[in-house]
Scaffold this motif. Structure first.
Motif, PDB file in Angstrom:
ATOM      1  N   ASP A   1       5.443   6.696  -1.269  1.00 45.49           N
ATOM      2  CA  ASP A   1       5.379   7.181  -2.636  1.00 45.49           C
ATOM      3  C   ASP A   1       4.790   6.112  -3.561  1.00 45.49           C
ATOM      4  N   ALA A   2       3.835   6.540  -4.415  1.00 43.10           N
ATOM      5  CA  ALA A   2       3.203   5.601  -5.347  1.00 43.10           C
ATOM      6  C   ALA A   2       4.230   5.002  -6.311  1.00 43.10           C
ATOM      7  N   ILE A   3       5.155   5.829  -6.778  1.00 37.36           N
ATOM      8  CA  ILE A   3       6.146   5.396  -7.775  1.00 37.36           C
ATOM      9  C   ILE A   3       6.994   4.243  -7.225  1.00 37.36           C
TER      10      ILE A   3
ATOM     11  N   ALA B   1      -6.355   4.564  -6.048  1.00 33.71           N
ATOM     12  CA  ALA B   1      -7.468   5.163  -5.291  1.00 33.71           C
ATOM     13  C   ALA B   1      -7.024   6.484  -4.674  1.00 33.71           C
ATOM     14  N   THR B   2      -6.352   7.270  -5.488  1.00 31.89           N
ATOM     15  CA  THR B   2      -5.875   8.595  -5.074  1.00 31.89           C
ATOM     16  C   THR B   2      -6.788   9.649  -5.708  1.00 31.89           C
ATOM     17  N   PRO B   3      -6.615  10.940  -5.375  1.00 34.21           N
ATOM     18  CA  PRO B   3      -7.468  11.967  -6.004  1.00 34.21           C
ATOM     19  C   PRO B   3      -7.379  11.949  -7.537  1.00 34.21           C
ATOM     20  N   VAL B   4      -8.467  12.385  -8.178  1.00 30.28           N
ATOM     21  CA  VAL B   4      -8.614  12.257  -9.637  1.00 30.28           C
ATOM     22  C   VAL B   4      -7.426  12.873 -10.404  1.00 30.28           C
TER      23      VAL B   4
ATOM     24  N   THR C   1      -4.449  12.864  -9.857  1.00 27.90           N
ATOM     25  CA  THR C   1      -3.233  12.036  -9.840  1.00 27.90           C
ATOM     26  C   THR C   1      -3.407  10.735 -10.643  1.00 27.90           C
ATOM     27  N   HIS C   2      -4.633  10.424 -11.058  1.00 27.26           N
ATOM     28  CA  HIS C   2      -4.894   9.122 -11.697  1.00 27.26           C
ATOM     29  C   HIS C   2      -3.999   8.881 -12.911  1.00 27.26           C
ATOM     30  N   PHE C   3      -3.932   9.899 -13.789  1.00 28.77           N
ATOM     31  CA  PHE C   3      -3.215   9.688 -15.054  1.00 28.77           C
ATOM     32  C   PHE C   3      -1.733   9.360 -14.799  1.00 28.77           C
TER      33      PHE C   3
ATOM     34  N   VAL D   1     -11.419   0.290 -15.042  1.00 22.58           N
ATOM     35  CA  VAL D   1     -11.822   1.429 -14.215  1.00 22.58           C
ATOM     36  C   VAL D   1     -12.923   0.983 -13.256  1.00 22.58           C
ATOM     37  N   ASP D   2     -12.824   1.438 -12.023  1.00 20.14           N
ATOM     38  CA  ASP D   2     -13.783   1.026 -10.996  1.00 20.14           C
ATOM     39  C   ASP D   2     -15.091   1.788 -11.162  1.00 20.14           C
ATOM     40  N   HIS D   3     -15.875   1.355 -12.154  1.00 18.93           N
ATOM     41  CA  HIS D   3     -17.245   1.834 -12.281  1.00 18.93           C
ATOM     42  C   HIS D   3     -18.111   0.752 -11.650  1.00 18.93           C
TER      43      HIS D   3
ATOM     44  N   PRO E   1     -19.917  10.062 -13.014  1.00 20.94           N
ATOM     45  CA  PRO E   1     -19.338   8.814 -13.520  1.00 20.94           C
ATOM     46  C   PRO E   1     -20.221   7.600 -13.233  1.00 20.94           C
ATOM     47  N   HIS E   2     -20.951   7.635 -12.110  1.00 18.77           N
ATOM     48  CA  HIS E   2     -21.832   6.505 -11.798  1.00 18.77           C
ATOM     49  C   HIS E   2     -22.934   6.382 -12.863  1.00 18.77           C
ATOM     50  N   ASP E   3     -23.644   7.491 -13.109  1.00 23.23           N
ATOM     51  CA  ASP E   3     -24.760   7.422 -14.075  1.00 23.23           C
ATOM     52  C   ASP E   3     -24.261   7.220 -15.496  1.00 23.23           C
TER      53      ASP E   3
ATOM     54  N   LYS F   1     -12.880   5.599 -10.323  1.00 17.85           N
ATOM     55  CA  LYS F   1     -13.656   6.476 -11.214  1.00 17.85           C
ATOM     56  C   LYS F   1     -13.361   7.940 -10.882  1.00 17.85           C
ATOM     57  N   PRO F   2     -13.351   8.851 -11.824  1.00 17.88           N
ATOM     58  CA  PRO F   2     -13.289   8.596 -13.255  1.00 17.88           C
ATOM     59  C   PRO F   2     -11.861   8.232 -13.651  1.00 17.88           C
ATOM     60  N   LEU F   3     -11.732   7.562 -14.803  1.00 20.81           N
ATOM     61  CA  LEU F   3     -10.426   7.054 -15.225  1.00 20.81           C
ATOM     62  C   LEU F   3      -9.337   8.137 -15.152  1.00 20.81           C
TER      63      LEU F   3
ATOM     64  N   VAL G   1       0.863  -1.188   0.000  1.00 22.56           N
ATOM     65  CA  VAL G   1       0.000   0.000   0.000  1.00 22.56           C
ATOM     66  C   VAL G   1       0.891   1.226   0.000  1.00 22.56           C
ATOM     67  N   ALA G   2       0.535   2.209  -0.834  1.00 16.47           N
ATOM     68  CA  ALA G   2       1.250   3.492  -0.820  1.00 16.47           C
ATOM     69  C   ALA G   2       0.279   4.581  -0.428  1.00 16.47           C
ATOM     70  N   ASP G   3       0.668   5.397   0.510  1.00 15.43           N
ATOM     71  CA  ASP G   3      -0.128   6.585   0.837  1.00 15.43           C
ATOM     72  C   ASP G   3       0.816   7.635   1.414  1.00 15.43           C
TER      73      ASP G   3
HETATM   74  N1  LIG Z   1     -16.136   3.785  -6.916  1.00 11.54           N
HETATM   75  C1  LIG Z   1     -16.716   4.525  -5.960  1.00 11.54           C
HETATM   76  O1  LIG Z   1     -17.892   4.365  -5.655  1.00 11.54           O
HETATM   77  C2  LIG Z   1     -15.886   5.561  -5.243  1.00 11.54           C
HETATM   78  C3  LIG Z   1     -16.313   6.094  -4.022  1.00 11.54           C
HETATM   79  C4  LIG Z   1     -15.506   7.042  -3.407  1.00 11.54           C
HETATM   80  C5  LIG Z   1     -14.335   7.470  -4.011  1.00 11.54           C
HETATM   81  N2  LIG Z   1     -13.973   6.943  -5.210  1.00 11.54           N
HETATM   82  C6  LIG Z   1     -12.757   7.407  -5.893  1.00 11.54           C
HETATM   83  O2  LIG Z   1     -11.614   7.005  -5.146  1.00 11.54           O
HETATM   84  C7  LIG Z   1     -10.562   7.958  -5.319  1.00 11.54           C
HETATM   85  C8  LIG Z   1     -10.111   8.413  -3.937  1.00 11.54           C
HETATM   86  O3  LIG Z   1     -11.194   9.004  -3.269  1.00 11.54           O
HETATM   87  P1  LIG Z   1     -11.246   9.006  -1.676  1.00 11.54           P
HETATM   88  O4  LIG Z   1     -12.595   9.521  -1.329  1.00 11.54           O
HETATM   89  O5  LIG Z   1     -10.802   7.698  -1.139  1.00 11.54           O
HETATM   90  O6  LIG Z   1     -10.158  10.133  -1.361  1.00 11.54           O
HETATM   91  P2  LIG Z   1      -9.329  10.341  -0.010  1.00 11.54           P
HETATM   92  O7  LIG Z   1      -8.824  11.738  -0.046  1.00 11.54           O
HETATM   93  O8  LIG Z   1     -10.126   9.905   1.175  1.00 11.54           O
HETATM   94  O9  LIG Z   1      -8.094   9.345  -0.148  1.00 11.54           O
HETATM   95  C9  LIG Z   1      -7.066   9.539  -1.076  1.00 11.54           C
HETATM   96  C10 LIG Z   1      -5.770   9.050  -0.428  1.00 11.54           C
HETATM   97  O10 LIG Z   1      -4.735   9.131  -1.413  1.00 11.54           O
HETATM   98  C11 LIG Z   1      -3.534   9.554  -0.773  1.00 11.54           C
HETATM   99  N3  LIG Z   1      -2.663  10.120  -1.815  1.00 11.54           N
HETATM  100  C12 LIG Z   1      -2.829  11.280  -2.508  1.00 11.54           C
HETATM  101  N4  LIG Z   1      -1.869  11.412  -3.446  1.00 11.54           N
HETATM  102  C13 LIG Z   1      -1.085  10.319  -3.349  1.00 11.54           C
HETATM  103  C14 LIG Z   1       0.069   9.848  -4.061  1.00 11.54           C
HETATM  104  N5  LIG Z   1       0.588  10.548  -5.068  1.00 11.54           N
HETATM  105  N6  LIG Z   1       0.618   8.679  -3.683  1.00 11.54           N
HETATM  106  C15 LIG Z   1       0.100   7.950  -2.671  1.00 11.54           C
HETATM  107  N7  LIG Z   1      -0.994   8.342  -1.951  1.00 11.54           N
HETATM  108  C16 LIG Z   1      -1.578   9.494  -2.302  1.00 11.54           C
HETATM  109  C17 LIG Z   1      -4.003  10.558   0.280  1.00 11.54           C
HETATM  110  O11 LIG Z   1      -3.047  10.681   1.319  1.00 11.54           O
HETATM  111  C18 LIG Z   1      -5.313   9.920   0.757  1.00 11.54           C
HETATM  112  O12 LIG Z   1      -5.117   9.075   1.894  1.00 11.54           O
HETATM  113  C19 LIG Z   1     -11.157   9.087  -6.174  1.00 11.54           C
HETATM  114  O13 LIG Z   1     -10.785   8.883  -7.497  1.00 11.54           O
HETATM  115  C20 LIG Z   1     -12.652   8.909  -6.038  1.00 11.54           C
HETATM  116  O14 LIG Z   1     -13.363   9.357  -7.184  1.00 11.54           O
HETATM  117  C21 LIG Z   1     -14.712   5.997  -5.809  1.00 11.54           C
END
Ligand SMILES: NC(=O)c1ccc[n+]([C@@H]2O[C@H](COP(=O)([O-])OP(=O)(O)OC[C@H]3O[C@@H](n4cnc5c(N)ncnc54)[C@H](O)[C@@H]3O)[C@@H](O)[C@H]2O)c1
Length: 337
Positions: A54-56, A70-73, A75-77, A119-121, A169-171, A94-96, A31-33
Motif C-alpha cells: 500500500d502506498a499510504i 509512478a502509479t497510474p495518473v 492515483t497521482h493526486f 513533476v517528472d517532465h 505532457p512531453h510537448d 507526468k502529468p502531475l 517501494v510500494a506496489d
Molecule cells: N516520464 C516518462 O517519460 C514516463 C514514461 C512512462 C510512464 N510515465 C508515467 O508513469 C506513471 C506509471 O506509468 P507506467 O507505464 O509505469 O504504468 P504501469 O501500469 O506499468 O505501472 C504502474 C504500477 O503502479 C502500481 N499501482 C497502481 N496503483 C497503486 C497504488 N495505489 N499503490 C501502489 N502501487 C500501485 C501497479 O501495480 C503497477 O505496477 C504514469 O503516470 C505515466 O504517465 C512516465
C-alpha cells in the motif's frame, strides 16, 4: 542522504529507481506496489528494500523522506497529497494530476509544508531541449513563428488515459520550458479507433500572443516511432529528430523574407545546414539531480508544481476542445449515414 520511497514499480518505476539510487546523496529505501510480482521484481534489484503493498503505508514510514509517484495518473493526486500532508518531498510522474484544481491544491500543500513538489517532465532535461533553449536565449533563431511536433508510435495503448494525456505532457512541458508564454487558445481534434471513449489519435494546436503557433500530432496508431520537432524562426529553422543519434539537431540557415517594395514580395533564403553535437546522457539523471537540488535548496524549479500546473491547464483546455470537436464530428457523421 535523502531516503526515497517509490510508489508504483511497473514500467516507469524501475527507471526512477535506477536513476534515483545511483545518485550519491539519494538512497531508495522502500517501494510500494499493489502487485506481488512487481514487489518481487523490486526485491531482485535491491535486497534490503522495504516492500509495501500500500502506498499510504510506505509514505508514512519514518525512513522515507521523499516519495516518487509512478502509479497510474488517476492515483497521482491522492498519493501526492497524502505524502505532502506528511511533510514528504514529492516527485510525481507526468502529468502531475488530472485537473488544474488538483494541481493548485498540491502546490498549496507543498508551500504550507515547505517541501519540494516536482513533476517528472523528463524532456526538460533532454540535452537537445537544453540546446534549443540556448539557441532561443541567444536569439539565434530570431522571432519564432511555429513549433511543430510529431510524436507517434504503435501504442503503447494506456488503460487509464487517452493519447492526449499520455503523450502531450512531453510537448507541453517542452513548450513551457522553451517559451516564457502561456498559450491564449488551444484547438484539438482526434479519433477513437480502438476504445470508444479514449482517443488514440489527437492533433492539438496552441495559439500564442507572440504570434507563434504550436502544433502537436499525437498517435498510438503509427507503424513507426517518430519523435520529430521543427521550430521555425525569422533567422533560422531547426529540426530535432530524436530518433537520429548522429544528427539529432539540424539548424537550417533558411527563411522567408518579405520585401514589399519589390515586385516579387517573397524571397526564400536557403543557406547552410549545421548539425551541432548533442551531448549523450540520460535525461532522467539530470532530472534526479534537479530533484535533489530542489529538496536540499531553493524549492523553485523548472519542473516544480507551478510548471506542472501550467502543463495540466494546457491538457485540460486541449481535452475540452478535443471532446467538443469529436462530438461535432460524430454528429455530422450521424447526419450523413
Ligand atoms: N516520464 C516518462 O517519460 C514516463 C514514461 C512512462 C510512464 N510515465 C508515467 O508513469 C506513471 C506509471 O506509468 P507506467 O507505464 O509505469 O504504468 P504501469 O501500469 O506499468 O505501472 C504502474 C504500477 O503502479 C502500481 N499501482 C497502481 N496503483 C497503486 C497504488 N495505489 N499503490 C501502489 N502501487 C500501485 C501497479 O501495480 C503497477 O505496477 C504514469 O503516470 C505515466 O504517465 C512516465
Amino acid at each position: 542522504m535523502i531516503r526515497f520511497g517509490i510508489c508504483g514499480f511497473g514500467y516507469w518505476g524501475p527507471n526512477l529507481f535506477r536513476n534515483l539510487n545511483t545518485h550519491a546523496e539519494i538512497e531508495v529505501t522502500a517501494v510500494a506496489d499493489r502487485s506481488e510480482a512487481r514487489r518481487h521484481q523490486a526485491r531482485s534489484v535491491k535486497q534490503d528494500l522495504k516492500l509495501c503493498e500500500d502506498a499510504i503505508e510506505m509514505i508514512e514510514r519514518a525512513d522515507v523522506d521523499a516519495v516518487a509517484v509512478a502509479t497510474p495518473v488517476a492515483t497521482h493526486f491522492d498519493i501526492a497529497a497524502h505524502a505532502l500532508r506528511h511533510g514528504k518531498h514529492v516527485l510525481v510522474e507526468k502529468p502531475l494530476c488530472e485537473s488544474g484544481k488538483q494541481a493548485e491544491e498540491l502546490i498549496a500543500l507543498a508551500d504550507s509544508k515547505n517541501v519540494a513538489l516536482l513533476v517528472d517532465h523528463v524532456y526538460v532535461f533532454h540535452p537537445a531541449v537544453r540546446l534549443l533553449k540556448k539557441l532561443l536565449a541567444a536569439n539565434e533563431l530570431g522571432t519564432v513563428s511555429y513549433f511543430d511536433s510529431l510524436r507517434v508510435n504503435l501504442g503503447l495503448f494506456q488503460p487509464d488515459v487517452n493519447v492526449l494525456w499520455d503523450l502531450a505532457p512531453h510537448d507541453f512541458s517542452i513548450l513551457d520550458f522553451l517559451f516564457d508564454e502561456d498559450p491564449t487558445y488551444i484547438e484539438a481534434t482526434g479519433y477513437s479507433h480502438v476504445h470508444p471513449e479514449r482517443p488514440d489519435i489527437a492533433f492539438v494546436t496552441a495559439h500564442y500572443k507572440s504570434r507563434m503557433i504550436a502544433h502537436v500530432n499525437l498517435s498510438w496508431m503509427s507503424p513507426v516511432k517518430v519523435r520529430r520537432t521543427a521550430i521555425g524562426g525569422s533567422k533560422k529553422m531547426v529540426v530535432w529528430d530524436d530518433m537520429n543519434n548522429e544528427e539529432k539537431i539540424k539548424i537550417y540557415n533558411s527563411g522567408i523574407e518579405l520585401r514589399p517594395e519589390e515586385q516579387r514580395h517573397i524571397h526564400y533564403r536557403i543557406g547552410d545546414i549545421y548539425s551541432p553535437r548533442v551531448q549523450q546522457g540520460e535525461a532522467l539523471g539530470g532530472l534526479v539531480q534537479e530533484t535533489y537540488r530542489a529538496i536540499t535548496g531553493d524549492r523553485r524549479s523548472v519542473i516544480d508544481g507551478r510548471h506542472g500546473l501550467r502543463v495540466v491547464r494546457m491538457l485540460e483546455s486541449a481535452q475540452i476542445a478535443l471532446a467538443a470537436s469529436m462530438a461535432t464530428a460524430r454528429k455530422a457523421m450521424g447526419q450523413v449515414t
